[in-house]
Design an enzyme around this catalytic site. Sequence first.
Site, PDB file in Angstrom:
ATOM      1  N   GLU A   1       0.822  -1.209   0.000  1.00 56.20           N
ATOM      2  CA  GLU A   1       0.000   0.000   0.000  1.00 56.20           C
ATOM      3  C   GLU A   1       0.856   1.260   0.000  1.00 56.20           C
ATOM      4  O   GLU A   1       0.530   2.237  -0.669  1.00 56.20           O
ATOM      5  CB  GLU A   1      -0.958  -0.001   1.195  1.00 56.20           C
ATOM      6  CG  GLU A   1      -2.080  -1.021   1.103  1.00 56.20           C
ATOM      7  CD  GLU A   1      -2.982  -0.814  -0.105  1.00 56.20           C
ATOM      8  OE1 GLU A   1      -2.945   0.277  -0.712  1.00 56.20           O
ATOM      9  OE2 GLU A   1      -3.720  -1.743  -0.449  1.00 56.20           O
TER      10      GLU A   1
ATOM     11  N   CYS B   1     -13.737   1.250 -15.005  1.00 57.94           N
ATOM     12  CA  CYS B   1     -14.167   2.638 -14.821  1.00 57.94           C
ATOM     13  C   CYS B   1     -12.933   3.537 -14.906  1.00 57.94           C
ATOM     14  O   CYS B   1     -12.598   4.264 -13.969  1.00 57.94           O
ATOM     15  CB  CYS B   1     -14.874   2.796 -13.474  1.00 57.94           C
ATOM     16  SG  CYS B   1     -15.873   4.293 -13.326  1.00 57.94           S
TER      17      CYS B   1
ATOM     18  N   CYS C   1     -19.503  -3.201 -17.230  1.00 50.72           N
ATOM     19  CA  CYS C   1     -19.372  -2.809 -15.823  1.00 50.72           C
ATOM     20  C   CYS C   1     -20.454  -3.456 -14.957  1.00 50.72           C
ATOM     21  O   CYS C   1     -21.640  -3.384 -15.280  1.00 50.72           O
ATOM     22  CB  CYS C   1     -19.451  -1.293 -15.682  1.00 50.72           C
ATOM     23  SG  CYS C   1     -19.307  -0.729 -13.969  1.00 50.72           S
TER      24      CYS C   1
ATOM     25  N   CYS D   1     -25.877   3.040 -12.053  1.00 50.33           N
ATOM     26  CA  CYS D   1     -24.935   4.150 -12.243  1.00 50.33           C
ATOM     27  C   CYS D   1     -25.619   5.398 -12.800  1.00 50.33           C
ATOM     28  O   CYS D   1     -26.066   5.420 -13.955  1.00 50.33           O
ATOM     29  CB  CYS D   1     -23.797   3.721 -13.159  1.00 50.33           C
ATOM     30  SG  CYS D   1     -22.525   4.999 -13.356  1.00 50.33           S
TER      31      CYS D   1
END
Length: 355
Positions: A48, A201, A211, A217
């Site tokens: 990360e 996306c 998607c 959406c």
Amino acid sequence: MRDEIASKAGTALLDWYDVHARDLPWRVSPLARRDGAVTDPYRVWLSEVMLQQTTVAAVREKYLRFLVLWPTVEALAAAEDSDVMAEWAGLGYYARARNLLKCARAVANDHGGQFPDQADALRDLPGIGPYTAAAIAAIAFDRPETVVDGNVERVVARFFDVDTPLPAAKPELTRLAGRLTPARRPGDHAQAMMDLGATICTPTSPACGICPLIAGCAGRATGRAAELPRKTPKKPKPIRQGIAYVVRRSDGALLLETRPDRGLLGGMLGWPGTEWNDAPSPAPPLEADWRPLGGEVRHTFTHFHLRLAVLLAEVPADALPDRGSFVDRHEFRPSSLPTVMRKVWDLASGQTGRI
DNA sequence: CAAGCGTGGTC
DNA sequence: TGACCAAGCTT
């Protein structure tokens, strides 16, 4: 009812992730976890931090190399600063590497070698901000945290058709991202959101046709998805000038210096040089017969463009520089330099053949 | 809290 | 070629 839409979207996303989760070296897939694989908080943290503002492609090899050199947080805590900085070279944002060491030593010394398992405690460690704390808590410890990075901001801005520009929209996007977060599998959900943003996306041409969130959406419905999220325009970058000095001693040693621990390229190795501004004053590290190299090094940092002239000097074995120290020819690795300094080396070594 | 802080890939 | 962009944090 929006909450029902959000809830269904969260479920659809997890179903999609079970099938389409990318194979990444730091990831334990749902399938592997079912087979008994466990998630190592050290690896989650290391990945990360490396992934902050950095692409998967750039991180992959670097991450694997770090794991070979320092397989545990205790091993990393015991490493030499210069070794870690050298291995981080090329990844950028070098404060991350300095904080990586501080954090490893804090975990080793103050937390018994175990990462805290809650976001607020993680947040207190060096180099761990809101995003990284939530990501580690969710992915490594299955805490119900909502993880908001650039991908999530984009997905959420589109899904809820948020018109407010970033960064002002950040609090609203964080709140809306929470609506999409299911109670179960928060770590998988976080990674699914980021995978979705990275592969479907995407910033300029979202693949809405495949998607898993298309049903709910709002950005897709209004046809504005590709233009979201809006962003406030950035300031233009000024052009700064500088001189880099490459010194080769008669035995082949090269003059390098470790830069101050703060600021640009802090803690990294580099060639002695002038300041970088509109009109830098010459600042050679020793008296010598300086030879200008043809061409220049061009490099763009986050907030300015740099044009570097390079001066070269050959000096006798007893030369005493004002700053920096000589590095033996055989211990010098260009790969341990930050990229701008490696470009200087490329120019110098290229022009002289075998410097 | 706006600004400082890297780099490589992409369009 | 140049602007934009990426799994942000710190001060």
